[in-house]
Design an enzyme around this catalytic site. Sequence first.
Site, PDB file in Angstrom:
ATOM      1  N   LEU A  45       0.881  -1.161   0.000  1.00 36.40           N
ATOM      2  CA  LEU A  45       0.000   0.000   0.000  1.00 36.40           C
ATOM      3  C   LEU A  45       0.916   1.206   0.000  1.00 36.40           C
ATOM      4  O   LEU A  45       1.912   1.225   0.727  1.00 36.40           O
ATOM      5  CB  LEU A  45      -0.869   0.022   1.263  1.00 36.40           C
ATOM      6  CG  LEU A  45      -2.046  -0.945   1.330  1.00 36.40           C
ATOM      7  CD1 LEU A  45      -2.645  -0.930   2.727  1.00 36.40           C
ATOM      8  CD2 LEU A  45      -3.110  -0.583   0.306  1.00 36.40           C
ATOM      9  N   ASP A  46       0.585   2.215  -0.798  1.00 32.15           N
ATOM     10  CA  ASP A  46       1.477   3.370  -0.834  1.00 32.15           C
ATOM     11  C   ASP A  46       1.423   4.136   0.481  1.00 32.15           C
ATOM     12  O   ASP A  46       0.561   3.906   1.328  1.00 32.15           O
ATOM     13  CB  ASP A  46       1.189   4.260  -2.052  1.00 32.15           C
ATOM     14  CG  ASP A  46      -0.165   4.941  -1.978  1.00 32.15           C
ATOM     15  OD1 ASP A  46      -0.459   5.569  -0.949  1.00 32.15           O
ATOM     16  OD2 ASP A  46      -0.924   4.862  -2.953  1.00 32.15           O
ATOM     17  N   ASN A  47       2.344   5.056   0.611  1.00 32.37           N
ATOM     18  CA  ASN A  47       2.526   5.829   1.836  1.00 32.37           C
ATOM     19  C   ASN A  47       1.234   6.484   2.335  1.00 32.37           C
ATOM     20  O   ASN A  47       0.949   6.512   3.527  1.00 32.37           O
ATOM     21  CB  ASN A  47       3.597   6.896   1.542  1.00 32.37           C
ATOM     22  CG  ASN A  47       4.064   7.623   2.768  1.00 32.37           C
ATOM     23  OD1 ASN A  47       4.160   7.036   3.829  1.00 32.37           O
ATOM     24  ND2 ASN A  47       4.345   8.901   2.629  1.00 32.37           N
TER      25      ASN A  47
END
Length: 199
Positions: A45-47
């Site tokens: 999952l991105d930041n």
Amino acid sequence: MEAHRYFVIYKPFDMVSQFVSPDKVNLLCDLDYPFPEGTHAVGRLDNHSEGLLLLTTNKKVTRLLFQSEVPHRRTYLVKVKGAMSGETLQRLRHGVPIRIDGGEEYVTTPCHIEITQKPVTIAERSFELPANAPHTWLLITLTEGKYHQVRKMVGAVKHRCQRLIRVSIEDMTLGNLQPGEVREVPEQEFFELLKITGY
């Protein structure tokens, strides 16, 4: 040989899906949990996204889950700016053009999407817009995962993504986990809930 271990975590906002990074960022190793050596994230999952992230010491899981011929359902709870119309909802259901790697235009495959309410288990964030600001909560289920796909999809219909929470992969759910919390899952249950066969 030591048995593999499997974990579900609620990855917090502003944390990368890695244990090591040359950059000054929040990492999975910052979570208050004694993960065994060799633990790694399955997918990412991105930041700025949060929610369900799978961790394991079993290196085969990523291939079995995300590179198999059978697509696996991923469901996201998404908060977008503004009130979304039924017509816009239908456009998203049928597929919208987004830009993918290399600037190529790609039409997303049909997906399940509905307007929903924010579950009481999901905490508000202090830096979010006021609760009375116009917004819509969506529940989106995809079987594909292009880079930043959900953000690009809602952006394509002129709604800015304000919050993106992955709540499930197949039958594996966040449950009542809160940001930063970890749940260990027995191997058989892990594969059954993810509908992975041939492991």
